[in-house]
Design a protein around this motif. Structure first.
Motif, PDB file in Angstrom:
ATOM      1  N   LEU A  34      25.416 -34.037 -50.935  1.00  0.00           N
ATOM      2  CA  LEU A  34      25.355 -35.542 -50.680  1.00  0.00           C
ATOM      3  C   LEU A  34      24.494 -36.059 -51.791  1.00  0.00           C
ATOM      4  O   LEU A  34      25.160 -37.240 -52.156  1.00  0.00           O
ATOM      5  CB  LEU A  34      23.897 -35.067 -49.169  1.00  0.00           C
ATOM      6  CG  LEU A  34      24.324 -35.253 -47.779  1.00  0.00           C
ATOM      7  CD1 LEU A  34      23.363 -35.076 -47.337  1.00  0.00           C
ATOM      8  CD2 LEU A  34      25.359 -36.153 -47.254  1.00  0.00           C
ATOM      9  N   ALA A  35      23.634 -35.561 -52.812  1.00  0.00           N
ATOM     10  CA  ALA A  35      23.152 -36.456 -53.454  1.00  0.00           C
ATOM     11  C   ALA A  35      24.530 -37.168 -53.960  1.00  0.00           C
ATOM     12  O   ALA A  35      23.963 -38.198 -54.698  1.00  0.00           O
ATOM     13  CB  ALA A  35      21.902 -35.615 -54.832  1.00  0.00           C
ATOM     14  N   ILE A  54      24.781 -34.145 -43.212  1.00  0.00           N
ATOM     15  CA  ILE A  54      24.123 -35.112 -43.206  1.00  0.00           C
ATOM     16  C   ILE A  54      23.581 -35.215 -41.841  1.00  0.00           C
ATOM     17  O   ILE A  54      22.054 -35.362 -41.629  1.00  0.00           O
ATOM     18  CB  ILE A  54      25.054 -36.066 -43.487  1.00  0.00           C
ATOM     19  CG1 ILE A  54      23.481 -37.243 -44.087  1.00  0.00           C
ATOM     20  CG2 ILE A  54      25.360 -36.676 -42.522  1.00  0.00           C
ATOM     21  CD1 ILE A  54      24.533 -39.112 -44.600  1.00  0.00           C
ATOM     22  N   LYS A  55      24.088 -35.087 -40.947  1.00  0.00           N
ATOM     23  CA  LYS A  55      23.535 -34.500 -39.585  1.00  0.00           C
ATOM     24  C   LYS A  55      22.065 -33.397 -39.635  1.00  0.00           C
ATOM     25  O   LYS A  55      20.938 -34.394 -38.708  1.00  0.00           O
ATOM     26  CB  LYS A  55      24.181 -33.799 -38.460  1.00  0.00           C
ATOM     27  CG  LYS A  55      25.877 -34.518 -38.162  1.00  0.00           C
ATOM     28  CD  LYS A  55      26.712 -33.858 -37.381  1.00  0.00           C
ATOM     29  CE  LYS A  55      28.136 -34.112 -37.422  1.00  0.00           C
ATOM     30  NZ  LYS A  55      28.885 -33.876 -36.471  1.00  0.00           N
ATOM     31  N   MET A 135      15.844 -44.544 -45.594  1.00  0.00           N
ATOM     32  CA  MET A 135      15.396 -43.767 -45.244  1.00  0.00           C
ATOM     33  C   MET A 135      13.678 -44.007 -46.504  1.00  0.00           C
ATOM     34  O   MET A 135      12.326 -42.945 -45.636  1.00  0.00           O
ATOM     35  CB  MET A 135      15.920 -42.188 -46.114  1.00  0.00           C
ATOM     36  CG  MET A 135      17.475 -41.347 -45.036  1.00  0.00           C
ATOM     37  SD  MET A 135      16.542 -40.774 -43.899  1.00  0.00           S
ATOM     38  CE  MET A 135      17.995 -39.622 -43.553  1.00  0.00           C
ATOM     39  N   GLN A 136      13.990 -43.965 -47.450  1.00  0.00           N
ATOM     40  CA  GLN A 136      12.372 -43.994 -48.372  1.00  0.00           C
ATOM     41  C   GLN A 136      11.815 -44.701 -47.718  1.00  0.00           C
ATOM     42  O   GLN A 136      10.877 -45.185 -46.949  1.00  0.00           O
ATOM     43  CB  GLN A 136      12.999 -44.185 -49.638  1.00  0.00           C
ATOM     44  CG  GLN A 136      13.726 -43.532 -50.307  1.00  0.00           C
ATOM     45  CD  GLN A 136      13.946 -43.696 -52.160  1.00  0.00           C
ATOM     46  OE1 GLN A 136      13.860 -44.859 -52.415  1.00  0.00           O
ATOM     47  NE2 GLN A 136      14.413 -42.506 -52.674  1.00  0.00           N
ATOM     48  N   VAL A 192      17.312 -34.616 -52.104  1.00  0.00           N
ATOM     49  CA  VAL A 192      18.558 -36.217 -51.121  1.00  0.00           C
ATOM     50  C   VAL A 192      17.871 -37.583 -51.156  1.00  0.00           C
ATOM     51  O   VAL A 192      18.429 -38.165 -52.250  1.00  0.00           O
ATOM     52  CB  VAL A 192      18.952 -36.006 -50.376  1.00  0.00           C
ATOM     53  CG1 VAL A 192      19.837 -36.626 -50.275  1.00  0.00           C
ATOM     54  CG2 VAL A 192      20.219 -33.858 -50.964  1.00  0.00           C
ATOM     55  N   TRP A 193      16.535 -37.482 -50.272  1.00  0.00           N
ATOM     56  CA  TRP A 193      16.285 -38.763 -49.895  1.00  0.00           C
ATOM     57  C   TRP A 193      15.715 -39.424 -50.965  1.00  0.00           C
ATOM     58  O   TRP A 193      14.618 -40.821 -51.211  1.00  0.00           O
ATOM     59  CB  TRP A 193      15.878 -38.926 -48.680  1.00  0.00           C
ATOM     60  CG  TRP A 193      17.600 -38.218 -48.146  1.00  0.00           C
ATOM     61  CD1 TRP A 193      17.356 -37.205 -47.147  1.00  0.00           C
ATOM     62  CD2 TRP A 193      18.621 -39.440 -47.854  1.00  0.00           C
ATOM     63  NE1 TRP A 193      18.911 -37.113 -46.373  1.00  0.00           N
ATOM     64  CE2 TRP A 193      19.471 -38.163 -46.908  1.00  0.00           C
ATOM     65  CE3 TRP A 193      19.055 -39.651 -47.919  1.00  0.00           C
ATOM     66  CZ2 TRP A 193      20.733 -38.280 -46.900  1.00  0.00           C
ATOM     67  CZ3 TRP A 193      20.751 -40.628 -47.736  1.00  0.00           C
ATOM     68  CH2 TRP A 193      21.563 -39.826 -47.022  1.00  0.00           C
ATOM     69  N   LEU A 194      14.429 -38.392 -51.224  1.00  0.00           N
ATOM     70  CA  LEU A 194      12.963 -38.787 -51.543  1.00  0.00           C
ATOM     71  C   LEU A 194      12.790 -38.538 -53.385  1.00  0.00           C
ATOM     72  O   LEU A 194      12.057 -38.653 -53.694  1.00  0.00           O
ATOM     73  CB  LEU A 194      11.516 -38.028 -51.200  1.00  0.00           C
ATOM     74  CG  LEU A 194      12.163 -38.559 -49.484  1.00  0.00           C
ATOM     75  CD1 LEU A 194      10.746 -37.977 -48.335  1.00  0.00           C
ATOM     76  CD2 LEU A 194      11.693 -40.014 -49.845  1.00  0.00           C
TER      77      LEU A 194
END
Length: 561
Positions: A34-35, A54-55, A135-136, A192-194
């Motif tokens: 994902l990243a 990603i789900k 997301m962030q 991945v998101w943070l």
């Protein structure tokens, strides 16, 4: 999951693992690639593995199906986009969180919010490069989307308003606790998101789920009789609060509910959960985990259409399932306690809680927070001092309003036309629809875009027969997967093709009985022609307080199996 669990065990128990099982095992505890894919500017899509991974992070990759053919002609890739589904046990947000989600939708999505049948929000129309900032931004206001989708325990539902009584508050806390207890332990979401730094470890990152997680999605709901607003029997685990002398004694437990099926495949079917026993409040986390553990170990990992817990129970047999549960718990469950539901919809208008604060439930058509609905709720959030509650029927409650603030809220509601519940028909107030076209890849027909037109035509029939106010549950799903829980409705349409639906009839008003197929692959004129004489007969010959679904059985339109 036992440390020795491996592919050999899976093959011996359920056959060759499906491709999804392989992907989960290879994903490094939901990291996948994902990243890297999020940084690829060449395409708006992500890799095949990552569309599955990603789900688990609360996202789905979609594309605008209205634009598919035109983009194909232009030799362009599909108009890929994503939605984010938040994890909000019990559907509670503060006004500042509501405003933040609104702003995220404006800045990163299509500018609207969707209230879902899982008591939470979806933000649609987010392109890949905006996913991470979205997301962030959610994280900045203490909201995440961990496990909102995927083969894990998803958003835990509970009786809509935790501030009606002390019991409701306790039940909401129970939902928060079991959600946290069963949340995946992997740090993939944060990495991945943070941008959390990955720490190398040889420890088991998922002591309960293991590296292949559950065979399919898993859902828990908690209801407080006499209201079954969460449709407890549509869930893998339904907990029904037992209250005696104003005190929560525990929960009657039902297992094995699920709505989805596949057309033409008799091995798939909707199933209402089966009551199996009673547990005390302090047993909830352990019992829920133990039930999910049986599904983890015995669920079909070879054929995903057979992987929900409803099939696991039916394949094992209920007695064998209960024996396994009792063995793992070390004791048998207590005998179920009696309960009684009177409806599974929302109560509209103002309701006073035990503490003297007030709660206003508003009707939001198909959960679509758009146009003046969006503007009105934004303005209300700007002055509201309490909280918002998302209901499982796609509506919203303006909760914890002081008596002196009611007039201000009423004025804003009227200003933006949010008081439509006052004059709404009985069927409109009990209607739901999933998203379907143009973004859902599984949709076979329209749903939320079709609901307004269908309601007007059904309301005309009801009005001609003098029963416009009769409460009747209507649900539309764009496919047979049943996200709008159609198979519990008195009237349900499930999409077959553009303009064609299966018509299901005969669910009951409390959400405890499945409906049955009445017409297959029918057009709107055929559906309306079938319903009109039934509605006319209902208007003339119903008993006092008799609901439409019950009437169809009593008069022989439908017959019990």
């Amino acid at each position: 999951m036992p440390q020795e669990w491996n592919w050999k065990d899976i093959v011996e128990m359920t056959g060759k693992p499906s491709s999804v099982e392989v992907l989960k095992k290879d994903s490094d505890y939901l990291r996948g690639t994902l990243a890297e894919c999020l940084q690829d500017p060449v395409t708006g899509s992500i890799s095949h593995m990552d569309t599955r991974v990603i789900k688990f992070h609360g996202c789905y990759e979609q594309d605008d199906r209205d634009l598919r053919e035109e983009r194909r002609k232009q030799k362009l890739e599909p108009a890929f986009q994503y939605f984010i589904r938040t994890r909000l046990p019990g559907g509670v947000v503060t006004p500042s969180q509501w405003l933040a989600l609104d702003e995220i939708a404006q800045k990163f999505g299509r500018g609207t919010l969707k209230l879902t049948t899982r008591q939470t929000f979806q933000i649609h129309g987010i392109v890949k490069r905006k996913l991470k900032p979205a997301m962030q931004a959610m994280n900045a206001v203490m909201i995440d989307s961990i496990a909102a989708c995927g083969d894990v325990n998803r958003n835990v539902l509970c009786a809509t308003n935790p501030h009606l009584s002390e019991v409701h508050r306790t039940v909401w806390q129970q939902a928060l606790d079991v959600s946290a207890y069963m949340k995946p332990k992997t740090r993939a979401y944060y990495e991945v998101w943070l941008d959390e730094k990955k720490v190398s470890t040889t420890e088991n990152q998922e002591p309960f789920y293991g590296d292949t997680y559950l065979p399919r999605k898993f859902k828990i709901a908690i209801s407080v009789p006499p209201v079954n607003d969460v449709d407890a029997f549509a869930n893998d685990i339904g907990l029904i609060a037992i209250i005696e002398n104003g005190k929560l004694e525990g929960y009657t437990v039902a297992v094995g509910g699920g709505m989805g099926k596949t057309y033409g495949d008799a091995k798939t079917y909707p199933r209402a959960a089966t009551v199996i026993g009673f547990i005390r409040p302090d047993e909830v986390n352990h019992v829920c985990e133990t039930i999910a553990g049986i599904q983890r170990d015995f669920g079909d990992r070879s054929e995903r259409s057979q992987a929900r817990m409803k099939y696991t129970i039916d394949h094992m047999g209920l007695d064998r399932f209960k024996e396994e549960l009792n063995s793992r718990l070390g004791h048998a469950l207590e005998a179920p306690r009696a309960f009684k539901f009177d409806h599974n919809g929302d109560r509209y208008g103002w309701v006073e809680g035990e503490d003297g604060l007030w709660h206003l439930t508003l009707y939001i058509e198909a959960g679509r927070v758009v146009d003046d609905v969006l503007l009105g709720l934004r303005e209300i959030a700007g002055v509201h001092k309490g909280e918002f509650r998302v209901t499982t029927n796609q509506n919203v409650i303006i909760a914890r309003v002081a008596p002196e603030d009611r007039a201000q809220i009423d004025a804003l509601v009227a200003k933006h036309g949010l008081d439509g519940y006052r004059g709404a028909s009985g069927i409109r107030k009990n209607s739901m629809a999933c998203v379907a076209l143009p973004t859902c890849g599984l949709a076979m027909a329209e749903s939320e875009r079709y609901l307004p037109d269908l309601l007007l035509k059904l309301e005309a029939i009801l009005d001609r027969n003098g029963i416009l106010d009769a409460p009747i549950t209507l649900r539309i799903s764009g496919c047979p997967n049943g996200c709008s829980r159609p198979f519990l409705a008195e009237i349900a349409l499930t999409g077959r093709a553009i303009g064609r639906y299966s018509l299901n009839l005969g669910g009951n008003f409390t959400g405890e009985r499945l409906n049955t197929v009445y017409l297959e692959n029918a057009t709107e004129p055929e559906i309306l022609a079938a319903l009109e004489p039934m509605i006319a007969n209902y208007a003339k010959n119903r008993l006092e307080d008799e609901k439409f679904g019950d009437f169809l059985y009593r008069t022989g339109v439908l017959s019990a199996a």
